[in-house]
Write an enzyme that holds these catalytic residues in place. Structure first.
Site, mmCIF file in Angstrom:
data_model
loop_
_atom_site.group_PDB
_atom_site.id
_atom_site.type_symbol
_atom_site.label_atom_id
_atom_site.label_comp_id
_atom_site.label_asym_id
_atom_site.label_seq_id
_atom_site.Cartn_x
_atom_site.Cartn_y
_atom_site.Cartn_z
ATOM 1 N N GLU A 1 2.976 4.927 16.496
ATOM 2 C CA GLU A 1 4.356 4.977 16.020
ATOM 3 C C GLU A 1 4.381 4.938 14.490
ATOM 4 O O GLU A 1 4.417 3.841 13.898
ATOM 5 C CB GLU A 1 5.145 3.789 16.547
ATOM 6 N N HIS B 1 5.023 -4.145 17.706
ATOM 7 C CA HIS B 1 6.017 -3.131 17.312
ATOM 8 C C HIS B 1 6.318 -3.308 15.821
ATOM 9 O O HIS B 1 6.360 -4.428 15.317
ATOM 10 C CB HIS B 1 7.290 -3.293 18.148
#
Ligand code: PEP
Length: 244
Positions: A161, A91
């Site tokens: 993302e 992430h």
């Protein structure tokens, strides 16, 4: 739909309420599965009890080593033991703390070894007109999945993302996301051949109850990774409802 709760909420009680609200919302929505990814301290409690085919659980991070002197860390196997079936890897909020492509790759391999499905998050920090960001992006994808045997691809999920889109209310246009889905598959065709096309790609970054549906319909993604909207029970219920 992956619900990344980040470091929220503050108490187990609030976490349980949020899971209950998500389950309630899902009773009215066919064809959608949610992976709740809470802080690890809540995992065992929120995941126990009656199995719900529409809800499973994931860890936000786990170390790639199986055991050892790693103060503050938790292993993939330990996350699985408390109820995780998935684990986020790479992430951007962890890459910002220094996580490298080499580490994300070790985590992907370790997750598969422990029986968890890694959700490898990839995305450029910002864009330049010459497209130079694409090279760093391609390395995140390629190096993240190095050493993964072809027969394990069915357990891999990728989340696109773009970092510049995380944490706000405005997701990019779906065609921008569609392009990146094609690019991800193209990058992975080199090591994996056509099998690369079977890897599901999710989109994450400021998805809300307004943009969720159109992102699925026009962005060519098979799901969404939702951050701040997933910890607002009402908004998350509306988002799920929009996908029905
Ligand atoms: C995320 O943190 O992965 C994310 C997508 O966050 P948000 O939905 O808040 O942009």
């Amino acid at each position: 739909v992956v619900a990344n709760w980040k470091m929220y909420p503050q108490t187990l009680r609030a976490a349980k309420e949020l899971v209950s609200a998500t389950k309630r919302a899902l009773t009215k929505v066919a064809g959608v599965k949610v992976v709740v990814v809470p802080p690890s301290t809540f995992l065992r409690e929120v995941s126990k009890g009656v199995k719900n085919a529409k809800v499973s659980y994931g860890a936000q991070h786990a170390h790639f080593e199986r055991v050892g002197a790693f103060t503050g860390e938790v292993s993939m196997q330990q996350m699985r033991d408390v109820g995780a079936a998935y684990v986020l890897v790479g992430h951007s909020e962890r890459r910002a703390m220094g996580e490298s492509n080499e580490e994300t790759n070790k985590q992907v391999v370790a997750a598969l070894g422990a029986g968890l499905k890694p959700i490898l998050c990839v995305g450029e920090w910002d864009r330049d007109e010459d497209g130079e960001y694409l090279e760093g992006f391609a390395r995140q994808v390629r190096e993240g999945l190095a050493n993964v045997p072809k027969n394990k691809l069915k357990n891999i999920i990728i989340a696109y993302e773009p970092v510049w889109a995380i944490g706000g209310e405005k997701a990019p246009e779906p065609h921008v996301v569609h392009e990146m889905v094609l690019y991800i598959h193209k990058i992975l065709m080199e090591p994996f051949g056509k099998a690369a096309l079977t890897i599901p790609v999710l989109y994450g970054g400021s998805v809300n109850e307004e943009s969720a549906r159109v992102m699925i319909d026009e962005g060519a993604v098979q799901g969404l990774l939702v951050g701040h909207v997933s910890i607002d029970a009402k908004r998350f219920a509306a988002l799920l409802k929009s996908l029905k």
